[in-house]
Design a protein around this motif. Structure first.
Motif, mmCIF file in Angstrom:
data_model
loop_
_atom_site.group_PDB
_atom_site.id
_atom_site.type_symbol
_atom_site.label_atom_id
_atom_site.label_comp_id
_atom_site.label_asym_id
_atom_site.label_seq_id
_atom_site.Cartn_x
_atom_site.Cartn_y
_atom_site.Cartn_z
ATOM 1 N N LEU A 57 -11.924 -0.037 46.598
ATOM 2 C CA LEU A 57 -12.709 0.544 47.691
ATOM 3 C C LEU A 57 -12.105 1.849 48.186
ATOM 4 O O LEU A 57 -12.829 2.814 48.463
ATOM 5 C CB LEU A 57 -12.821 -0.450 48.851
ATOM 6 N N LEU A 58 -10.782 1.895 48.276
ATOM 7 C CA LEU A 58 -10.121 3.119 48.726
ATOM 8 C C LEU A 58 -10.290 4.252 47.724
ATOM 9 O O LEU A 58 -10.575 5.393 48.103
ATOM 10 C CB LEU A 58 -8.641 2.842 48.982
ATOM 11 N N VAL A 59 -10.166 3.946 46.440
ATOM 12 C CA VAL A 59 -10.350 4.974 45.405
ATOM 13 C C VAL A 59 -11.804 5.470 45.399
ATOM 14 O O VAL A 59 -12.068 6.666 45.273
ATOM 15 C CB VAL A 59 -9.918 4.450 44.020
ATOM 16 N N GLY A 60 -12.758 4.549 45.548
ATOM 17 C CA GLY A 60 -14.164 4.952 45.625
ATOM 18 C C GLY A 60 -14.439 5.827 46.829
ATOM 19 O O GLY A 60 -15.151 6.837 46.734
ATOM 20 N N VAL A 64 -15.544 9.919 46.567
ATOM 21 C CA VAL A 64 -16.762 10.454 47.168
ATOM 22 C C VAL A 64 -16.421 11.473 48.249
ATOM 23 O O VAL A 64 -17.086 12.508 48.383
ATOM 24 C CB VAL A 64 -17.633 9.306 47.733
ATOM 25 N N ASN A 65 -15.367 11.213 49.007
ATOM 26 C CA ASN A 65 -15.005 12.107 50.103
ATOM 27 C C ASN A 65 -14.544 13.474 49.604
ATOM 28 O O ASN A 65 -14.792 14.483 50.276
ATOM 29 C CB ASN A 65 -13.908 11.456 50.945
ATOM 30 N N VAL A 81 -19.934 1.947 54.348
ATOM 31 C CA VAL A 81 -19.875 0.593 53.783
ATOM 32 C C VAL A 81 -18.510 0.330 53.156
ATOM 33 O O VAL A 81 -17.928 -0.744 53.363
ATOM 34 C CB VAL A 81 -21.014 0.377 52.760
ATOM 35 N N THR A 82 -17.977 1.292 52.405
ATOM 36 C CA THR A 82 -16.675 1.057 51.769
ATOM 37 C C THR A 82 -15.565 0.927 52.805
ATOM 38 O O THR A 82 -14.698 0.063 52.667
ATOM 39 C CB THR A 82 -16.318 2.171 50.770
ATOM 40 N N MET A 83 -15.587 1.726 53.849
ATOM 41 C CA MET A 83 -14.535 1.622 54.865
ATOM 42 C C MET A 83 -14.661 0.338 55.684
ATOM 43 O O MET A 83 -13.661 -0.307 55.992
ATOM 44 C CB MET A 83 -14.551 2.837 55.799
ATOM 45 N N ALA A 143 -17.488 8.700 39.800
ATOM 46 C CA ALA A 143 -16.281 7.871 39.912
ATOM 47 C C ALA A 143 -16.350 6.996 41.159
ATOM 48 O O ALA A 143 -15.980 5.812 41.117
ATOM 49 C CB ALA A 143 -15.035 8.744 39.945
ATOM 50 N N GLY A 144 -16.814 7.549 42.271
ATOM 51 C CA GLY A 144 -16.941 6.766 43.499
ATOM 52 C C GLY A 144 -17.916 5.608 43.324
ATOM 53 O O GLY A 144 -17.641 4.483 43.747
ATOM 54 N N ALA A 145 -19.059 5.886 42.685
ATOM 55 C CA ALA A 145 -20.042 4.831 42.443
ATOM 56 C C ALA A 145 -19.495 3.786 41.471
ATOM 57 O O ALA A 145 -19.718 2.579 41.655
ATOM 58 C CB ALA A 145 -21.330 5.427 41.900
#
Length: 174
Positions: A57-60, A64-65, A81-83, A143-145
């Motif tokens: 989740l952190l890498v995703g 994206v960020n 959602v990931t955070m 990569a985030g997805a």
């Protein structure tokens, strides 16, 4: 020589606080309960699964960020959602590490964790699908997805294992 009767308390009842242990065997088991952290949870399958979920989740989120966005609403939803999922998984990880579930018995922790994973996984799957459909082949967004989908798979494994432990064990113990 008369030693008198010894009472060894094996658990805490609702009648009052536990008496101090009377034997060395009882004190060694009470010593493991008095430890601040559960070292075995670090090496358990559930603990390592939670760490893998948090890392993916952190890498995703970071992927994206740090990329250029093509659709603000899609990626801000993915980040939220990931955070939120990361914070809740960290919360349950801390609950297990510090054995807080033993002190707060008014909450059904297996049910709370199961519901969190169920709702969080559905939201994460939706966010990952939206992020993948709006990525337009930008590597950071793809990569985030991808890490969002990986976290979704890991969360499904947690749902399955928590269901298997809490529901199936309860039904067979009757």
């Amino acid at each position: 020589m008369s030693h008198g009767a010894r009472v060894i308390r094996t658990g805490v009842s609702s009648a009052g606080p536990a008496a101090p242990p009377a034997t060395t065997a009882a004190s060694s088991s009470a010593g493991s309960d008095a430890e601040l952290m559960d070292g075995a949870y670090f090496r358990s399958c559930a603990g390592m699964l939670k760490v893998a979920q948090m890392i993916s989740l952190l890498v995703g989120f970071i992927s994206v960020n740090n990329s250029t966005w093509t659709d603000y609403s899609a990626y801000s939803y993915f980040q939220i959602v990931t955070m939120c999922d990361l914070v809740m998984i960290l919360f349950f990880y801390i609950i297990h590490i510090f054995r807080i579930y033993r002190k707060l018995t008014c909450v059904s922790w297996p049910l709370a964790e199961f519901l969190h994973y169920l709702i969080g996984t559905i939201l994460l799957l939706i966010a990952s699908i939206v992020a993948a459909s709006k990525s337009f082949n930008l590597t950071g967004l793809v990569a985030g997805a991808t890490f969002g989908f990986l976290a979704t798979i890991l969360c499904v494994l947690s749902i399955w294992s928590s269901y298997k432990v809490s529901c199936i064990t309860q039904s067979t113990s009757k």
